[in-house]
Design a protein around this motif. Structure first.
Motif, PDB file in Angstrom:
ATOM      1  N   CYS A  41      12.444  20.610  31.254  1.00 48.99           N
ATOM      2  CA  CYS A  41      12.154  20.558  29.827  1.00 48.99           C
ATOM      3  C   CYS A  41      11.248  19.374  29.485  1.00 48.99           C
ATOM      4  O   CYS A  41      11.515  18.238  29.904  1.00 48.99           O
ATOM      5  CB  CYS A  41      13.445  20.433  29.015  1.00 48.99           C
ATOM      6  N   VAL A  42      10.197  19.653  28.736  1.00 48.86           N
ATOM      7  CA  VAL A  42       9.400  18.606  28.111  1.00 48.86           C
ATOM      8  C   VAL A  42      10.123  18.251  26.817  1.00 48.86           C
ATOM      9  O   VAL A  42      10.257  19.089  25.928  1.00 48.86           O
ATOM     10  CB  VAL A  42       7.977  19.112  27.813  1.00 48.86           C
ATOM     11  N   CYS A  43      10.630  17.028  26.720  1.00 53.88           N
ATOM     12  CA  CYS A  43      11.440  16.612  25.573  1.00 53.88           C
ATOM     13  C   CYS A  43      10.741  15.510  24.779  1.00 53.88           C
ATOM     14  O   CYS A  43       9.815  14.855  25.272  1.00 53.88           O
ATOM     15  CB  CYS A  43      12.804  16.112  26.037  1.00 53.88           C
ATOM     16  N   ALA A  44      11.213  15.310  23.549  1.00 56.58           N
ATOM     17  CA  ALA A  44      10.711  14.243  22.681  1.00 56.58           C
ATOM     18  C   ALA A  44       9.190  14.297  22.558  1.00 56.58           C
ATOM     19  O   ALA A  44       8.502  13.282  22.627  1.00 56.58           O
ATOM     20  CB  ALA A  44      11.172  12.879  23.184  1.00 56.58           C
ATOM     21  N   ASN A  45       8.659  15.504  22.386  1.00 59.02           N
ATOM     22  CA  ASN A  45       7.221  15.719  22.189  1.00 59.02           C
ATOM     23  C   ASN A  45       6.372  15.237  23.359  1.00 59.02           C
ATOM     24  O   ASN A  45       5.209  14.854  23.186  1.00 59.02           O
ATOM     25  CB  ASN A  45       6.740  15.053  20.891  1.00 59.02           C
ATOM     26  N   GLY A  46       6.936  15.252  24.561  1.00 58.93           N
ATOM     27  CA  GLY A  46       6.170  14.868  25.736  1.00 58.93           C
ATOM     28  C   GLY A  46       6.483  13.490  26.269  1.00 58.93           C
ATOM     29  O   GLY A  46       5.927  13.075  27.290  1.00 58.93           O
ATOM     30  N   ALA A  47       7.382  12.771  25.617  1.00 62.09           N
ATOM     31  CA  ALA A  47       7.745  11.440  26.105  1.00 62.09           C
ATOM     32  C   ALA A  47       8.627  11.512  27.340  1.00 62.09           C
ATOM     33  O   ALA A  47       8.666  10.566  28.143  1.00 62.09           O
ATOM     34  CB  ALA A  47       8.462  10.650  25.010  1.00 62.09           C
TER      35      ALA A  47
ATOM     36  N   SER B 252       5.294   8.428  18.772  1.00 60.69           N
ATOM     37  CA  SER B 252       5.442   8.253  20.215  1.00 60.69           C
ATOM     38  C   SER B 252       4.402   7.277  20.733  1.00 60.69           C
ATOM     39  O   SER B 252       3.511   6.838  19.996  1.00 60.69           O
ATOM     40  CB  SER B 252       5.290   9.600  20.933  1.00 60.69           C
ATOM     41  N   ALA B 253       4.488   6.957  22.016  1.00 62.68           N
ATOM     42  CA  ALA B 253       3.515   6.082  22.654  1.00 62.68           C
ATOM     43  C   ALA B 253       2.136   6.729  22.633  1.00 62.68           C
ATOM     44  O   ALA B 253       2.012   7.953  22.500  1.00 62.68           O
ATOM     45  CB  ALA B 253       3.952   5.782  24.086  1.00 62.68           C
ATOM     46  N   PRO B 254       1.071   5.946  22.763  1.00 61.53           N
ATOM     47  CA  PRO B 254      -0.283   6.508  22.747  1.00 61.53           C
ATOM     48  C   PRO B 254      -0.450   7.610  23.786  1.00 61.53           C
ATOM     49  O   PRO B 254      -0.022   7.478  24.931  1.00 61.53           O
ATOM     50  CB  PRO B 254      -1.169   5.301  23.092  1.00 61.53           C
ATOM     51  N   GLY B 255      -1.061   8.707  23.361  1.00 61.98           N
ATOM     52  CA  GLY B 255      -1.326   9.807  24.283  1.00 61.98           C
ATOM     53  C   GLY B 255      -0.138  10.680  24.609  1.00 61.98           C
ATOM     54  O   GLY B 255      -0.268  11.640  25.384  1.00 61.98           O
ATOM     55  N   VAL B 256       1.024  10.377  24.049  1.00 65.39           N
ATOM     56  CA  VAL B 256       2.218  11.170  24.344  1.00 65.39           C
ATOM     57  C   VAL B 256       2.265  12.384  23.421  1.00 65.39           C
ATOM     58  O   VAL B 256       2.523  12.281  22.225  1.00 65.39           O
ATOM     59  CB  VAL B 256       3.500  10.327  24.199  1.00 65.39           C
ATOM     60  N   VAL B 257       1.967  13.526  24.009  1.00 63.86           N
ATOM     61  CA  VAL B 257       2.057  14.823  23.349  1.00 63.86           C
ATOM     62  C   VAL B 257       2.666  15.790  24.357  1.00 63.86           C
ATOM     63  O   VAL B 257       2.739  15.492  25.551  1.00 63.86           O
ATOM     64  CB  VAL B 257       0.677  15.325  22.874  1.00 63.86           C
TER      65      VAL B 257
END
Length: 271
Positions: free
Chosen positions: A62-68, A193-198
């Motif tokens: 699972c990719v969670c927290a929008n990619g984080a 989120s952190a930069p670039g986190v998608v």
């Protein structure tokens, strides 16, 4: 080309409006067995995906927290995590207070080694925070303490503005190298989120781990936090109930989540 990886957002996409995975969709996902990998990509943290997993015939990555976070639900293992720094959170909160009428309250989602760690250590809010959903499992601290540890996601909550309006007002003031801001809920809630986190970022990691090229990825979504994922995938599908910007970003628009949208596309390709 038959996809080698099928990935779906959860809320508003995989789940219907009763927050259920229909029997038709379970049967459609079963069609992938031995033919394609299946994954979830969600704004939810790992601790919030098990009510969904219990309705599925498998335990996907699972990719969670929008990619984080990239999370293996079968092993209860965090494969990768990207945190937002304390300095970035403080800067975003200061700017939000300057540009959002009525200000905002704050909360954070943190990642542990397991989805089953103490929830009051993973989801922490300030005393002023107004929950978007009922919650009895969270910690509560003053904001200075809240922002003193890195987090996979910072939440900004407004009682006066929609999420879209908050994003319109705040996003232009946040440099891309400081943080990434999106939303997956129409109410006054932004997710930072952190930069670039998608979702697309973590999906790329997953696809590489599986040896799958982007042209072999089929992705489904409905809200602005899905846009980068749908654009990156070889074939991006927006739900009939999707946000207008998501429909514009997609290669195809299927039926709504209450009308078996995901199942219809999988059946068409794999039946």
């Amino acid at each position: 080309m038959i996809p080698a990886l099928v990935v779906s957002d959860i809320d508003g996409t995989l789940l219907n409006s009763q927050e259920r995975v229909t029997s038709r969709l379970r049967d459609a996902i079963a069609l992938l067995d031995g033919r394609a990998h299946f994954a979830l990509a969600t704004g939810r943290p790992p601790r919030w995906i098990f009510p969904v997993l219990e309705q599925l015939p498998l335990r996907p990555v699972c990719v969670c927290a929008n990619g984080a976070v990239l999370y293996d639900s079968a092993k209860d293992e965090v494969i990768e995590a990207k945190n937002l720094s304390c300095e970035a959170m403080r800067s975003v909160v200061r700017t939000a207070r300057d540009v959002l009428p009525g200000g905002c309250s704050t909360a954070v989602e943190r990642v542990g080694a397991s989805a089953f760690e103490q929830p009051d250590e993973l989801f922490v809010v300030t005393p002023e925070y107004i929950h978007a959903w009922d919650s009895s499992e969270h910690g509560c601290v003053e904001e200075a303490e809240l922002l003193s540890k890195p987090a996979m996601k910072l939440l900004l909550r407004s009682e006066h503005l929609s999420a879209a309006k908050m994003h319109e007002l705040l996003a232009p003031h946040i440099p891309q190298d400081l943080a990434h801001i999106t939303f997956s809920y129409d109410g006054g809630l932004l997710e930072v989120s952190a930069p670039g986190v998608v979702k697309a970022r973590a999906l790329q990691v997953l696809a590489a781990n599986l040896g799958v090229g982007r042209e072999q990825v089929l992705a489904f979504g409905d809200m602005p936090n899905d846009i980068e994922m749908l654009r990156w995938a070889g074939h991006g599908v927006a739900m009939g109930n999707a946000h207008p910007d998501v429909k514009k970003a997609a290669d195809e628009v299927t039926a709504a989540n209450d009308d078996f949208g995901v199942a219809r596309v999988i059946e068409r390709i794999f039946s």
